[in-house]
Design a protein around this motif. Structure first.
Motif, short mmCIF file in Angstrom:
data_model
loop_
_atom_site.label_atom_id
_atom_site.label_comp_id
_atom_site.label_asym_id
_atom_site.label_seq_id
_atom_site.Cartn_x
_atom_site.Cartn_y
_atom_site.Cartn_z
N LEU A 163 35.97 26.01 -40.79
CA LEU A 163 36.09 27.03 -41.84
C LEU A 163 37.55 27.31 -42.14
CD1 LEU A 163 33.38 29.48 -40.46
CD2 LEU A 163 33.27 28.35 -42.69
N PRO A 164 37.85 27.92 -43.27
CA PRO A 164 39.25 28.34 -43.51
C PRO A 164 39.64 29.48 -42.56
CG PRO A 164 37.78 29.14 -45.24
CD PRO A 164 36.97 28.20 -44.41
N GLN A 165 40.92 29.65 -42.34
CA GLN A 165 41.40 30.66 -41.41
C GLN A 165 41.28 32.08 -41.99
OE1 GLN A 165 42.51 30.10 -38.24
NE2 GLN A 165 41.83 27.97 -38.55
N GLN A 166 41.28 32.22 -43.28
CA GLN A 166 41.24 33.56 -43.88
C GLN A 166 40.28 33.58 -45.06
OE1 GLN A 166 45.29 34.23 -45.06
NE2 GLN A 166 45.24 32.72 -46.70
N CYS A 167 39.89 34.80 -45.41
CA CYS A 167 38.94 35.01 -46.50
C CYS A 167 39.58 34.60 -47.82
CB CYS A 167 38.52 36.49 -46.54
SG CYS A 167 37.43 36.88 -47.93
N MET A 168 38.77 33.95 -48.65
CA MET A 168 39.28 33.47 -49.93
C MET A 168 39.41 34.60 -50.95
SD MET A 168 39.74 30.35 -49.18
CE MET A 168 40.15 29.73 -50.79
N PRO B 225 36.56 36.05 -38.46
CA PRO B 225 36.17 36.02 -37.03
C PRO B 225 35.48 34.69 -36.72
CG PRO B 225 34.62 37.36 -38.29
CD PRO B 225 35.68 36.94 -39.26
N LEU B 226 36.27 33.65 -36.52
CA LEU B 226 35.70 32.30 -36.36
C LEU B 226 34.83 32.16 -35.12
CD1 LEU B 226 38.81 30.14 -37.35
CD2 LEU B 226 36.89 30.89 -38.78
N GLU B 227 35.05 33.00 -34.09
CA GLU B 227 34.22 32.93 -32.89
C GLU B 227 32.78 33.36 -33.16
OE1 GLU B 227 36.08 36.93 -33.18
OE2 GLU B 227 36.77 34.85 -33.33
N GLN B 228 32.53 34.03 -34.27
CA GLN B 228 31.19 34.47 -34.61
C GLN B 228 30.48 33.49 -35.56
OE1 GLN B 228 31.32 38.47 -36.17
NE2 GLN B 228 32.74 39.19 -34.57
#
Length: 471
Positions: free
Chosen positions: A95-100, A107-110
């Motif tokens: 996924l991208p690191q931040q919201c577009m 929260p990539l761990e979720q």
């Protein structure tokens, strides 16, 4: 400069008598009839092979239109690729690191799996090298003990049973020429194998499978129903003959320089057997008096098509409908696990005899003239009608005996793969090579019919544990 063809000078007909003119006209008529007959015959209305048709579009067929639209029918259960529960490997697409939208850190761990797709592929393989070692140890008394290699490990470096089975499978199972089979093995596995090595492996496979092929021949000799056929085979630049004996579960091939009884007696499968022999009415088969004979109705149907096209008469069409209708009735009876009773069989025979008499009334056999030598020439229709009359029991045996097939397709299908081999790879260079092919192909086709993979059959043969055909 092309030489000019010499023109024939027409005879002076004015000097001929009426009887001589009639003789000339009759002779020319017979020649015209023979030429038209030769031109009109195709694989659809005679026993000529399909390769002789050229690029002419086929317009006739024994199949009747069903009236159904092409493609899958209503209610047909389709099949597609299905995902496996445990894939070999997984690839998670990040996924991208931040919201577009708000540019906040996600929260990539979720993260949870949203969808899954699978790709089925073959691995890029390389060959394995297994080193065998013997061990040595010295006893306190001074005696040296050395272990032994397995019986199949005889060389300093050698190929294993799997690669040998693959090489034979490509050349004898998939019909590839030796050079192309060696190229394929190199492209897939990186092994450089010469065509001569493949040839040696074929000889080894023949030796390993010879006992299995002999077992197949013995079981076919004792089989209650046997299909027989033969076809030309080029061996060492000369015409030889491929002989086939087969049924639904067994196939046997043999090669011989002769086509007739010399080959049949040398192979020993067809003589002195008491079962049903299904064939295409070739004359030498009738010399096997111990067998009950059944004729291939597909051959007769094709000849009926030809007679119908040439004469435009009704009796060939009626005979075709009788045979095809009888086959449908017998097929339905087999599905119901019953046989036709005597009255049903007699009814078919009555109509059959009536149609033969109808055809013979139109095409009577010509009699030998006074002073004429040899047999009198008959028309194609008269010859076919004589066959229907003389071999009526063999033509209709499938009606009274549910074990007898309507056609000789089992035998004819067995011919196809050797023909493919010859078309792709050319003729066999030696008689030994043709005999190797016959033995190996007998085992492959038989065990394929019985549910075994051809590569597995060869792997077991090279491992010293060949699969035996089921009884």
């Amino acid at each position: 400069m092309l030489a000019m063809a010499k023109k024939r000078t027409p005879p002076d007909l004015s000097a001929l008598t009426r009887g001589e003119l009639e003789s000339v006209v009759l002779s020319l008529w017979e020649r015209l009839d023979a030429l038209e007959s030769k031109v009109s015959k195709t694989s659809q209305n005679s026993s000529k092979p399909p390769s002789s048709d050229g690029l002419v579009k086929k317009t006739s067929s024994l199949r009747e239109p069903s009236g159904k639209p092409p493609g899958g029918q209503a209610g047909h259960k389709g099949t597609t690729l299905k995902r496996v529960a445990k894939p070999t490997d997984t690839v998670n697409h990040p996924l991208p690191q931040q919201c577009m939208r708000c540019y906040s850190a996600l929260p990539l761990e979720q993260a949870e799996v949203a969808a899954r797709r699978q790709i089925i592929d073959v691995p890029a393989t390389v060959f394995d090298v297994i080193e065998h070692r013997t061990l040595a140890v010295t006893c306190r008394c001074g005696q040296v003990h050395v272990s032994s290699f397995p019986d199949d490990v005889t060389e300093l470096v050698q190929y294993g049973p799997n690669v040998r089975a693959l090489g034979v499978h490509l050349t004898q199972g998939q019909m590839l020429p030796y050079a192309r089979a060696a190229e394929l093995i190199h492209d897939v596995y990186g092994l450089t194998i010469s065509p001569a090595t493949l040839l040696a492996w074929v000889a080894e496979a023949r030796a390993a499978l010879q006992a299995t092929a002999d077992c197949i021949a013995d079981r076919l000799h004792a089989a209650p129903v046997l299909n027989a056929d033969e076809s030309g085979l080029r061996v060492a630049g000369k015409l030889h003959w491929l002989h086939i004996a087969a049924n639904d579960t067994l196939t046997w091939y043999g090669v011989h320089a002769k086509r007739g009884m010399a080959a049949i007696e040398a192979h020993g499968i067809l003589p002195n057997r008491l079962g049903v022999l299904v064939h295409d009415c070739w004359a030498p088969y009738w010399r096997l008096d111990d067998s009950v004979h059944a004729l291939c109705n597909a051959h007769l149907l094709r000849e009926l098509v030809y007679v119908k096209e040439v004469t435009g008469q009704q009796w060939p069409e009626s005979m075709m409908q009788l045979l095809l209708g009888a086959n449908r009735v017998c097929t339905a009876a087999r599905h119901q696990q019953r046989t036709l009773d005597a009255n049903e069989v007699a009814a078919f025979r009555t109509v059959y005899d009536a149609l033969v008499r109808e055809g013979e009334a139109i095409h009577p056999e010509t009699t030998q003239q006074a002073g004429q030598r040899g047999r009198s020439k008959q028309t194609v229709a008269a010859n076919l009608l004589r066959r229907f009359r003389q071999h009526a029991d063999a033509v209709l045996l499938f009606i009274s005996d549910p074990a007898v097939p309507f056609t000789n397709n089992v035998g004819e299908r067995a011919v196809r793969m050797p023909k493919v081999k010859q078309k792709i790879s050319g003729c066999f260079r030696t008689l030994a090579g043709a005999e190797h092919f016959c033995v190996i192909r007998s085992c492959l086709d038989t065990l394929r019919k019985q549910g075994h993979g051809m590569l597995t059959v060869l792997q077991r043969a090279f491992a010293g544990n060949p699969i035996q055909p089921a009884a």
